[in-house]
Structures are given as structure tokens and as C-alpha cells.
Design an enzyme around this catalytic site. Sequence first.
Site, PDB file in Angstrom:
ATOM      1  CB  SER A   1      39.203  40.449  33.699  1.00 55.09           C
ATOM      2  OG  SER A   1      40.025  41.594  33.777  1.00 55.09           O
TER       3      SER A   1
ATOM      4  CG  HIS B   1      38.853  42.800  38.113  1.00 59.20           C
ATOM      5  ND1 HIS B   1      39.701  41.945  38.802  1.00 59.20           N
ATOM      6  CD2 HIS B   1      39.222  42.706  36.808  1.00 59.20           C
ATOM      7  CE1 HIS B   1      40.536  41.384  37.953  1.00 59.20           C
ATOM      8  NE2 HIS B   1      40.264  41.831  36.736  1.00 59.20           N
TER       9      HIS B   1
END
Length: 330
Positions: A155, A205
Amino acid sequence: MEWGRRRVSRGMLPLLALHTANEYYRLGWKPPVTASLLAANTLIYLRPSFVDSVLPTLNEVWFNPHLIVKVHKDLKRFLLSPFYHMDEAHLVYNMLSLLWKGIQLETAMGSAEFAAMVATLLGMSQGITLLLAKSLLLFFDYDKFYFSEFSVGFSGVLFAMKVVLNSQSADYTSVHGVVVPSRHAAWVELILIQMFVPGVSFLGHLGGILAGIVYLRLKNTYFGSDPVTIVFKGLADALSWPLRFARGLFQRRRISGRGTVGRGQTRRSSSGVWRCEACTYDNHGVLSVCEMCGTARDGNGSSFHQWSSQQSQELPLDELRRRRLERFGS
């Protein structure tokens, strides 16, 4: 708990495979790097017998800044953790995102540049996450991210790819039901995921978003192909050389003099070429007699043309070849 055993799909992976096959089927050009990344992540998750013995376990590749920097100085954790996933839902969600972003970016950039970008974003996102965790420890004495957080998953790279993909977009997009400008979609998704999905890596992230921003800044200040792209292009050329060589061996090539052999009736064209009606050889427009068989050019109305045309039609193929060799030989 040891996360290193082979896994069996619970139903989501077949849907991912079907969706991927459908997307690739409708594409004229099939992006190979995106397909390779999808396959690599899926194989690492499933751990089939032919790769199980060489793959590290999940416990051996957790991304943890303290283990990477102080304890083991373990680059394996730094480089491999993005390709591991906690469960099937985690994998499928990331792979669907990779499929959508990868097809668009690789089609626009080309495979070599796209591969170089993914490699760069992977290294930058991991490095920035490491620096953020270390900075929080040094300047704010906040040690949770440095000592206690263990993370895996693609991610971080996907957040970086989202920044690159939306960097020039003036459109709006929906992020989990919230309509925002596409350029700010990654920031909104970062906040929403952190609010509603427990256990995700906020720092990972955030590192991906910052990596995408840094990549774009560097890209805008550097002209020409970057070194990583040059390396990937060289690898791609080296790997594809046997295929190109074999294709060249088996490809049919038609060799001719100043004209070509084709089918159809006598023709005149704007390019100054006329086709002999006897042997279908394309001759230069300044010639009045066919270079292949000696037939006169159509339309002169002479008896020589009629006789020569009839004679050349009756000539065997070997004789036509012999006459042509006499004209172009030695």
C-alpha cells in the site's frame, strides 16, 4: 504465531483472477510489468511448493525500523516487506488498486520507465517511513512507530503511485464516497483509512505519499532518462533479444529488385509504378517493358504487347526466374 505456511484461497483470489483476465483481455497491449507485480504478490501470499522453500516467512520480513537499523541491519525486511500481505482481503484490495493504477501508468509511460518508477517509489517510500519513525523518536521521544510497529503490504507504493497518477489531473474523484479533487485524493484516503480501518500503518501510507511527491519533484528537475530507467531498458533488451532473434529467423521476407511481386490486374499509380498483367511484377513508371518477363506495358496497343503477354503467360515459373536473374544477375 508463524506466518510461513502455504495458504488456500477462500474465494476472493478467483474473483481477482477473473477481473484481471477480463481487464487484460480487452486491452490491445498487455502491460507486462503490472502483470508481473500482480503475479509476484499473489505467489508470495500463496507460497506454492516450488517457491515455498526459498521464501522467507512473514515473521522474517516484517518492516520494523528498530530491527532494520539497530538489531539486524536487515535489508531483507526493507526490500521484501511490501510484497507480503496479512490475509486474502489485504492482498486482493491492494492488487485491485495495483491493477487499476498499473495499467494506466504503464500504458502511458512504457514498461521500462514504469518498472524504474515502481522500484524507485518502493525504495523511497520505505526509506521515508524509516526516517519518519527515527525522527519521531529523536525529536519527540515517541517510540511507538520505531520499536512497536510491524507492517507489510504494497500500500505504501500504491499511495505513491496514486500521487503520480493524479498529479496532472484537474478532475474530481470519489474516495470512499467523498468527492474531492483528484490531486488531493491520496491525502483524503490516508485520513479516511486511518479513521475507519483499524491496524493500518499510518506512517507507511504517509511515507508513500511523500515518496510520490519527492519523485515528481525530482522528475521535473531531471531531463532525459533517469539511470534506473536506463538499467531497466537494458535488462528488457537483453531478455527480449532471444525472442527477437528467433522471430527474425522465422519471419518471411520478400526480396526484390526495384519492384515487387503481387496479385491483381494491371494498374497505374500516382507513385509512378505499373504492374505487369502477365507476371504481376511492379515496375518503375519510366519503363515500357516489364523487367521480370519482358511484357510490354499495358495500353500501347502494339501487336508486340499481345504476343509477349500471351507468351509470358505460357512460360513456366522456372523460366520467369531465369529471365529475371539474367536482368539482375552478377
